[in-house]
Scaffold this active site. Structure first.
Site, PDB file in Angstrom:
ATOM      1  N   TYR A   1       0.849  -1.202   0.000  1.00 22.87           N
ATOM      2  CA  TYR A   1       0.000   0.000   0.000  1.00 22.87           C
ATOM      3  C   TYR A   1       0.882   1.249   0.000  1.00 22.87           C
ATOM      4  CZ  TYR A   1      -3.533   3.372   1.509  1.00 22.87           C
ATOM      5  OH  TYR A   1      -4.358   4.460   1.588  1.00 22.87           O
ATOM      6  N   ASP A   2       1.864   1.252   0.859  1.00 19.45           N
ATOM      7  CA  ASP A   2       2.770   2.406   0.948  1.00 19.45           C
ATOM      8  C   ASP A   2       3.518   2.621  -0.366  1.00 19.45           C
ATOM      9  OD1 ASP A   2       3.709   1.838   4.428  1.00 19.45           O
ATOM     10  OD2 ASP A   2       1.954   2.767   3.498  1.00 19.45           O
TER      11      ASP A   2
ATOM     12  N   LYS B   1     -39.812 -12.172  -9.299  1.00 15.76           N
ATOM     13  CA  LYS B   1     -39.849 -10.839  -8.699  1.00 15.76           C
ATOM     14  C   LYS B   1     -39.290 -10.966  -7.289  1.00 15.76           C
ATOM     15  CE  LYS B   1     -42.700  -6.768  -8.224  1.00 15.76           C
ATOM     16  NZ  LYS B   1     -42.239  -6.378  -6.922  1.00 15.76           N
TER      17      LYS B   1
HETATM   18  S1  IVH Z   1     -37.719  -4.978 -13.682  1.00 15.85           S
HETATM   19  C1  IVH Z   1     -38.806  -0.545 -15.156  1.00 15.85           C
HETATM   20  N1  IVH Z   1     -37.364  -7.283 -12.590  1.00 15.85           N
HETATM   21  O1  IVH Z   1     -39.956  -4.689  -8.275  1.00 15.85           O
HETATM   22  C2  IVH Z   1     -38.843  -1.340 -13.933  1.00 15.85           C
HETATM   23  N2  IVH Z   1     -37.997  -5.490 -11.182  1.00 15.85           N
HETATM   24  O2  IVH Z   1     -42.522  -3.474  -7.915  1.00 15.85           O
HETATM   25  C3  IVH Z   1     -38.194  -2.611 -14.220  1.00 15.85           C
HETATM   26  N3  IVH Z   1     -38.157  -6.098  -8.832  1.00 15.85           N
HETATM   27  O3  IVH Z   1     -38.950  -1.446  -8.937  1.00 15.85           O
HETATM   28  C4  IVH Z   1     -38.108  -3.444 -13.040  1.00 15.85           C
HETATM   29  N4  IVH Z   1     -37.591  -8.193  -9.072  1.00 15.85           N
HETATM   30  O4  IVH Z   1     -37.269  -3.011  -7.735  1.00 15.85           O
HETATM   31  C5  IVH Z   1     -37.699  -6.006 -12.372  1.00 15.85           C
HETATM   32  N5  IVH Z   1     -36.960  -9.397 -11.775  1.00 15.85           N
HETATM   33  C6  IVH Z   1     -37.293  -8.137 -11.564  1.00 15.85           C
HETATM   34  C7  IVH Z   1     -37.588  -7.635 -10.288  1.00 15.85           C
HETATM   35  C8  IVH Z   1     -37.948  -6.308 -10.131  1.00 15.85           C
HETATM   36  C9  IVH Z   1     -37.939  -7.258  -8.214  1.00 15.85           C
HETATM   37  C10 IVH Z   1     -38.579  -4.857  -8.164  1.00 15.85           C
HETATM   38  C11 IVH Z   1     -37.966  -3.631  -8.745  1.00 15.85           C
HETATM   39  C12 IVH Z   1     -39.135  -2.787  -9.159  1.00 15.85           C
HETATM   40  C13 IVH Z   1     -40.208  -3.320  -8.277  1.00 15.85           C
HETATM   41  C14 IVH Z   1     -41.578  -3.005  -8.798  1.00 15.85           C
END
Ligand code: IVH
Length: 706
Positions: free
Chosen positions: A76-77, A153
């Protein structure tokens, strides 16, 4: 116009000038005169200085924040010295944010607001197949969609990552979609998030969207640790993820097993991809965490099949999922479909029914089980969750009540995952008003007033009065007659309690002595009901031995141990007379179960019960047990795969009837392995490895006829 060309969108510098601003100092050079001076420095020198600055920042960060340096102090040094020398020759490279100008370790963790390069939108939700079809019909009205991308999701929190020339320069929460909080230092503690992209050909600019989550299995452990430290537990894994990421001190974030999955692409330069699925492929190559569970399908019917499949497997992933996200795969079509002010028209979230609700924990009471285990359970304000109304939820043991940090009177998060028993996940601490009180585990049995015991090293508290505690008798009679044990038609919980309360039975031994007189004068027992019960009892006299063993409520003896014991020992007398060692040697019975069996039979009151069972005419041995030696005495057989002539049970019976044994796994003691269709590879391989003779079905038939 591409978003990349929009003036101002390339401003990824941190307005508050956190150390990361160095990383983009060149791109950010607002002052034309400075830019001209910098330009005079040879390109290689400037590049080396930038690289040193990045590396030094990285090492300081690993040292001070992660407690996990990857270089020695001396190295690092050395790097610091090299940078200082360059800056001495070219003072114009010495920016205020250079590692040579900062006190190492002074990492600011106040969340600075940051503008996303491209807006982070939300998703519209659908809840039914027809809503999904209506959405797809709208999306395909003017476009020809032939590829839909289905993915899970993730129930976490959205973050935005910016990579410049392959370096992670900034990470932010979603915030209001335009402005989020700078959580760069926290995100960098996540092992799955590369601080530098992999491969030789990294894009110049890459804005990535994804979800940070708290793995479900680690969640309980986190709450336990928090409660033990007197800190506030999280109500669910999503809150735990948000709370862990948005820590002022990233060292705390570093202690949490946070993970992330990427699910979107924002502004990018130097990445040529035509579809979302293709982008995932590239992202994976760059070392970004992409889900393994996405799938491109050609039609809405297949989308629905994906939704259905994951609805059934929603608990088979390491994070919580609250639905499926369906996207039009082609970026060209995504652009044509565009977005409303809030969400894109090219994607939708299919939400699964909630499995988590909140309700009031009215009280915590205890239940005494058939083996004396005293279990606390929550009495709840009844609430509908995952298709049924729930008013009670188990809390397993006193430790768990404490670990979960729930107080009587709390608003709690209740979870009923699929068919699983309802569970109190944790309290909503912010809703407390001070009237809540802690649960105190009773010291005496609520049913028989016997002093409760907690054996050394065990989490469970027990009522030791196994013979006359009314709760244990009630539960054990009910269990004896239940489907999983002797399956006595007509003998349910109410009947068990009624007979016991009236003194017509005293323990399970009396069940086989029931007669029409036993029901005389009891309310609720008509002729038909009595006949039904007595018929059920008669049938139960002839059940196989393993069912009787399950029915006796010997601690740790469940159906699989009972089957194993019956298979090898064949009679209650053989089991009662066996030593702990002999029992523990039975395949599928370990030393804990063996010790528990020996204990049970050592109690004279239990032996009396067994005598009552025997004198009541019940079968206490399986067929062939007392027939003396047979043609297969001393022969141990393992069966793998499907046989045409015999089911597994009937094959076992014919072997036993000839004095042989059937065991579950191959060992040196195995005499033959019988192989049917689709055999288990491991049994077959083990048989070969141990040189145990293998028989096919025809060979097995010959053996039986011998
Ligand atoms: S796509 C344009 N894909 O769910 C927005 N979102 O309820 C595109 N989320 O804001 C989002 N899994 O934070 C997308 N496989 C996934 C997701 C996902 C969770 C969340 C994301 C979004 C929210 C909406």
């Amino acid at each position: 116009m591409s978003p990349l060309d929009t003036p101002g969108t390339a401003n990824v510098g941190d307005p508050a000038g956190t150390p990361d601003a160095t990383l983009v100092a060149d791109a950010d050079a607002a002052d034309a005169a400075d830019a001209a001076e910098v330009a005079e420095v040879a390109a290689e020198v400037r590049a080396r200085a930038a690289e040193l600055a990045r590396d030094l920042d990285e090492h300081a960060y690993r040292y001070y924040v992660l407690d996990s340096p990857t270089v020695s102090d001396a190295e690092y040094d050395r790097l610091m010295h090299e940078l200082a020398e360059i800056e001495t020759c070219y003072p114009q490279l010495r920016t205020p944010d250079s590692p040579t100008q900062k006190v190492a370790g002074s990492f600011s963790t106040l969340f600075t607001p940051v503008e996303h390069l491209e807006r982070m939108l939300s998703l519209d939700n659908v809840f039914t197949g027809s809503e999904l079809e209506a959405w797809a019909a709208r999306a395909t009205r003017d476009t020809e969609v032939d590829a839909w991308l289905c993915e899970l999701k993730i129930d976490g929190l959205a973050v935005d990552l910016v990579y410049e020339d392959g370096f992670l320069v900034r990470a932010a929460t979603r915030g209001d979609g335009r402005t989020g909080e700078d959580v760069t230092r926290n995100i960098r503690t996540l092992s799955v998030v590369p601080t530098r992209l992999h491969g030789a050909c990294v894009p110049e600019l890459l804005e990535i969207r994804g979800e940070v989550f708290f793995p479900t299995v680690a969640f309980t452990e986190l709450n336990t640790t928090l409660v033990a430290a007197g800190a506030k537990p999280f109500a669910n894994p999503r809150n735990a993820a948000a709370g862990s990421l948005r820590q002022k001190d990233p060292r705390v974030t570093a202690t949490r097993p946070l993970s992330m999955i990427v699910h979107g692409l924002g502004v990018h330069r130097g990445l040529d991809v035509a579809a979302q699925s293709e982008a995932y492929g590239r992202m994976a190559e760059l070392g970004l965490p992409v889900s393994h569970h996405h799938q491109v399908v050609g039609g809405v019917a297949e989308v629905e099949a994906f939704v259905r499949r994951w609805g059934e497997h929603r608990h088979d992933v390491e994070h919580e999922i609250d639905g499926v996200v369906v996207k039009v795969d082609a970026f060209g079509l995504q652009r044509r479909l565009g977005a409303t002010s809030k969400s894109p028209r090219w994607a939708v979230a299919y939400k699964y029914p909630p499995e988590e609700v909140t309700t009031r924990l009215l009280d915590i009471e205890v239940n005494v089980g058939r083996t004396g285990r005293v279990t606390p359970f929550g009495r709840l304000e009844p609430v509908r969750v995952a298709g049924s109304t729930v008013g009670l939820a188990t809390l397993h043991n006193a430790d768990q009540v404490e670990r979960k940090g729930v107080l009587i009177g709390d608003t709690v998060v209740l979870r009923k995952a699929g068919d699983v028993i309802p569970e109190i996940v944790g309290p909503v601490v912010d809703l407390r008003d001070g009237s809540e009180r802690a649960f105190v585990m009773p010291t005496r049995c609520p049913e028989c007033d016997t002093e409760l015991v907690r054996p050394d090293g065990e989490v469970d508290v027990r009522c030791p009065n196994t013979v006359s505690c009314p709760a244990q008798l009630r539960e054990s009679i009910f269990h004896f007659a239940s489907r999983g044990a002797l399956d006595i038609d007509g003998l349910g919980y109410e009947t068990a309690a009624g007979l016991l309360d009236a003194g017509r039975v005293h323990d399970v031994g009396d069940i086989f002595h029931l007669s029409p007189e036993s029901f005389e004068g009891l309310r609720g027992f008509g002729q038909k009901k009595i006949e039904q019960i007595l018929r059920g009892v008669e049938q139960a006299r002839h059940r196989p031995l393993w069912r009787l063993l399950v029915g006796l409520s010997i601690r740790h003896v469940g159906p699989s141990a009972a089957r194993a014991l019956a298979r090898e020992m064949r009679s209650v007398d053989a089991i009662a007379g066996a030593s702990t060692e002999a029992l523990a040697a039975v395949d599928g019975v370990g030393s804990t179960i063996a010790a528990s069996i020996v204990d049970w039979f050592a109690d004279p009151r239990h032996r009396e019960i067994l005598e009552r069972v025997r004198s009541g005419g019940a079968q206490v041995a399986d067929a062939g047990a007392d027939d003396g030696p047979g043609p297969l005495t001393g022969v141990t057989i393992v069966i793998t795969g499907t046989l045409v002539t015999w089911s597994r049970d009937s094959a076992t019976e014919v072997v036993q009837a000839r004095g042989g044994k059937v065991t579950a796994s191959v060992s040196r003691k195995t005499t033959f392995v019988v192989v049917g269709a689709d055999p288990g590879a491991s049994k077959y391989d083990k048989a070969r490895a141990l040189k145990v003779p293998v028989l096919d079905e025809a060979g097995f038939a010959v053996l039986l006829d011998a």
